[in-house]
Design an enzyme around this catalytic site. Structure first.
Site, PDB file in Angstrom:
ATOM      1  N   HIS A 257      -4.002  -6.309   4.527  1.00  0.00           N
ATOM      2  CA  HIS A 257      -3.933  -7.773   4.671  1.00  0.00           C
ATOM      3  C   HIS A 257      -2.500  -8.192   4.342  1.00  0.00           C
ATOM      4  O   HIS A 257      -2.032  -7.929   3.218  1.00  0.00           O
ATOM      5  CB  HIS A 257      -4.907  -8.455   3.710  1.00  0.00           C
ATOM      6  CG  HIS A 257      -6.331  -8.029   3.911  1.00  0.00           C
ATOM      7  ND1 HIS A 257      -7.238  -8.778   4.638  1.00  0.00           N
ATOM      8  CD2 HIS A 257      -7.012  -6.923   3.498  1.00  0.00           C
ATOM      9  CE1 HIS A 257      -8.407  -8.155   4.652  1.00  0.00           C
ATOM     10  NE2 HIS A 257      -8.304  -7.024   3.965  1.00  0.00           N
TER      11      HIS A 257
ATOM     12  N   GLU B  43     -18.682  -3.133   1.706  1.00  0.00           N
ATOM     13  CA  GLU B  43     -17.770  -2.987   0.559  1.00  0.00           C
ATOM     14  C   GLU B  43     -18.589  -3.321  -0.689  1.00  0.00           C
ATOM     15  O   GLU B  43     -18.849  -2.457  -1.521  1.00  0.00           O
ATOM     16  CB  GLU B  43     -16.559  -3.929   0.723  1.00  0.00           C
ATOM     17  CG  GLU B  43     -15.558  -3.865  -0.431  1.00  0.00           C
ATOM     18  CD  GLU B  43     -14.432  -4.911  -0.304  1.00  0.00           C
ATOM     19  OE1 GLU B  43     -14.587  -5.893   0.451  1.00  0.00           O
ATOM     20  OE2 GLU B  43     -13.399  -4.745  -0.994  1.00  0.00           O
TER      21      GLU B  43
ATOM     22  N   HIS C  79      -5.831  -1.018   7.793  1.00  0.00           N
ATOM     23  CA  HIS C  79      -6.516  -1.982   6.913  1.00  0.00           C
ATOM     24  C   HIS C  79      -5.543  -2.432   5.833  1.00  0.00           C
ATOM     25  O   HIS C  79      -5.504  -1.874   4.740  1.00  0.00           O
ATOM     26  CB  HIS C  79      -7.776  -1.335   6.319  1.00  0.00           C
ATOM     27  CG  HIS C  79      -8.639  -2.277   5.533  1.00  0.00           C
ATOM     28  ND1 HIS C  79      -9.989  -2.052   5.314  1.00  0.00           N
ATOM     29  CD2 HIS C  79      -8.359  -3.446   4.912  1.00  0.00           C
ATOM     30  CE1 HIS C  79     -10.485  -3.039   4.584  1.00  0.00           C
ATOM     31  NE2 HIS C  79      -9.511  -3.904   4.325  1.00  0.00           N
TER      32      HIS C  79
ATOM     33  N   ASP D 194      -5.336  -1.794   2.028  1.00  0.00           N
ATOM     34  CA  ASP D 194      -6.008  -3.084   1.789  1.00  0.00           C
ATOM     35  C   ASP D 194      -5.019  -4.164   1.319  1.00  0.00           C
ATOM     36  O   ASP D 194      -4.482  -4.896   2.149  1.00  0.00           O
ATOM     37  CB  ASP D 194      -7.171  -2.914   0.804  1.00  0.00           C
ATOM     38  CG  ASP D 194      -8.302  -3.910   1.057  1.00  0.00           C
ATOM     39  OD1 ASP D 194      -8.210  -4.710   2.002  1.00  0.00           O
ATOM     40  OD2 ASP D 194      -9.296  -3.886   0.298  1.00  0.00           O
ATOM     41  N   ASP D 195      -4.796  -4.274   0.019  1.00  0.00           N
ATOM     42  CA  ASP D 195      -3.901  -5.303  -0.542  1.00  0.00           C
ATOM     43  C   ASP D 195      -2.945  -4.609  -1.516  1.00  0.00           C
ATOM     44  O   ASP D 195      -3.133  -4.659  -2.738  1.00  0.00           O
ATOM     45  CB  ASP D 195      -4.731  -6.375  -1.261  1.00  0.00           C
ATOM     46  CG  ASP D 195      -5.713  -7.038  -0.320  1.00  0.00           C
ATOM     47  OD1 ASP D 195      -5.278  -7.867   0.498  1.00  0.00           O
ATOM     48  OD2 ASP D 195      -6.920  -6.702  -0.365  1.00  0.00           O
TER      49      ASP D 195
ATOM     50  N   HIS E 116     -15.149  -6.410   7.979  1.00  0.00           N
ATOM     51  CA  HIS E 116     -15.425  -5.827   6.674  1.00  0.00           C
ATOM     52  C   HIS E 116     -16.951  -5.805   6.492  1.00  0.00           C
ATOM     53  O   HIS E 116     -17.616  -6.823   6.718  1.00  0.00           O
ATOM     54  CB  HIS E 116     -14.839  -6.681   5.554  1.00  0.00           C
ATOM     55  CG  HIS E 116     -13.350  -6.586   5.395  1.00  0.00           C
ATOM     56  ND1 HIS E 116     -12.459  -6.758   6.417  1.00  0.00           N
ATOM     57  CD2 HIS E 116     -12.601  -6.348   4.280  1.00  0.00           C
ATOM     58  CE1 HIS E 116     -11.224  -6.622   5.947  1.00  0.00           C
ATOM     59  NE2 HIS E 116     -11.270  -6.378   4.660  1.00  0.00           N
TER      60      HIS E 116
HETATM   61  N1  HPA Z   1     -12.446  -7.556   1.082  1.00  0.00           N
HETATM   62  C1  HPA Z   1     -12.719  -8.743   1.613  1.00  0.00           C
HETATM   63  N2  HPA Z   1     -11.788  -9.653   1.871  1.00  0.00           N
HETATM   64  C2  HPA Z   1     -10.522  -9.351   1.606  1.00  0.00           C
HETATM   65  C3  HPA Z   1     -10.180  -8.143   1.047  1.00  0.00           C
HETATM   66  C4  HPA Z   1     -11.196  -7.190   0.791  1.00  0.00           C
HETATM   67  O1  HPA Z   1     -10.991  -6.064   0.296  1.00  0.00           O
HETATM   68  N3  HPA Z   1      -8.834  -8.166   0.896  1.00  0.00           N
HETATM   69  C5  HPA Z   1      -8.388  -9.363   1.349  1.00  0.00           C
HETATM   70  N4  HPA Z   1      -9.417 -10.089   1.773  1.00  0.00           N
HETATM   71 ZN    ZN Z   2      -9.738  -5.679   3.331  1.00  0.00          ZN
END
Ligand code: HPA
Ligand code: ZN
Length: 323
Positions: free
Chosen positions: A18, A198, A16, A276-277, A195
């Site tokens: 991006h 969250e 996970h 994630d990012d 996703h």
């Molecule tokens: N959630 C949803 N979209 C996203 C995320 C995330 O954590 N990171 C990049 N796009």
């Molecule tokens: Zn994500």
């Protein structure tokens, strides 16, 4: 062995991440200069200060603005090459990496340039022992018709993608909105993930499983609010790709000590740790393991189980014995 060394030596899969979320501020400035793009920040320090988020949408606004500096095949190569080198340094041997083509095509980037840059970086990573597969994410704040457009545009590059996913603004955009395009992607042979849970409710996790037919859930934190859903996730050993530092920065949890990772392991769920990012949330995968382990007091057996889970949860069988 100290905890960070123990985590470092564990071979891991990262499931996970991006690619656009790995754009470090220094590269953002270099590419902005190269491409003549104006940034609303004076310097790298000011970018770092701006990375205080009230929630997912607040982050997404900066995430989409930041990726505006990416224009050419060589920009995408630079982004992905730096990311894959950093990921490999954490002893990750297998990466399944999200890409948001719609966020680039919508501002005039050609699919061909995006793919040429990413593919060159994927090939170089393989030469260093990091196997990378790409996952095409549909942007859920856009329509299903637009998602079909992205799937059609991706047809010449299908061999570069292992699966499709669903990301961007969750609340108000339930998985069921994309049922037809996920069915089409499955018929084409793509693996499926989304996703869910969250910021969205447990109901969105049910929908991702039962309406979209996904094999994995990205995040899934709020699944714990529903005992029947927990039983389903345990029975089917549906992988959850958790991202502790993301959850902290986006206020999905108030504190890492409240993170559901340990509860999920104790409940017998197939939980994994991911980043994630990383450029926005303060760490790559080992930092996520270290910070979560410190907050939740995870021992070596739990950390090893999490690393083993990451390979069980992968779409493409990686080699977790290579070291
Ligand atoms: N959630 C949803 N979209 C996203 C995320 C995330 O954590 N990171 C990049 N796009
Ligand atoms: Zn994500």
């Amino acid at each position: 062995m100290d905890r960070r060394d123990f985590i470092q030596q564990l071979p891991k899969a990262e499931l996970h991440l991006h690619i656009e979320g790995s754009l470090e501020p220094a590269m953002m400035f270099d590419l902005a200069r190269r491409n003549g793009v104006e940034l609303p920040y004076a310097d790298v320090a000011e970018v770092r200060t701006a990375y205080e988020f009230a929630g997912l949408q607040d982050f997404l606004d900066l995430y989409y603005a930041g990726m505006g500096v990416l224009r050419t095949a060589s920009d995408f190569f630079a982004l992905a090459d730096a990311c894959f080198r950093r990921v490999g340094a954490d002893n990750v041997t297998h990466l399944e990496c999200f890409v948001d083509p719609q966020a680039h095509l919508g501002r005039g980037v050609r699919f061909e340039d995006l793919m040429q840059g990413l593919d060159a970086a994927v090939r170089q990573a393989a030469g260093r022992g990091l196997e990378v597969s790409l996952i095409l994410c549909f942007l859920r704040h856009l329509s299903e018709r637009e998602a079909f457009g992205a799937l059609e545009d991706a047809a010449p590059y299908q061999g570069n993608f292992i699966g499709v996913g669903l990301d961007s603004s969750e609340l108000g955009h339930p998985p069921g909105k994309f049922r037809n395009v996920f069915a089409a992607a499955r018929d084409l042979g793509f693996r499926l993930t989304a996703h869910a849970g969250e910021e969205g409710p447990a109901e969105y996790v049910w929908e991702a499983l039962d309406v979209l037919g996904v094999e994995r859930i990205d995040h899934g934190n709020r699944a714990l609010e529903d005992d029947a859903l927990v039983a389903r996730l345990r029975r089917d050993q549906v992988p959850l790709t958790l991202c502790p530092l993301s959850n902290l920065k986006l206020r999905v949890v108030p504190d890492l000590r409240a993170h559901p990772l340990k509860r999920m392991l104790d409940l017998g769920l197939l939980a994994t740790v991911n980043s994630d990012d990383p450029a926005y949330f303060g760490g790559y995968v080992n930092d996520n393991y270290v910070r979560a382990a410190a907050a939740l007091d995870l021992g070596e057996a739990e950390l090893a189980a999490l690393a083993a889970n990451s390979f069980k949860a992968a779409f493409r069988a990686g080699d977790d014995s290579a070291g």
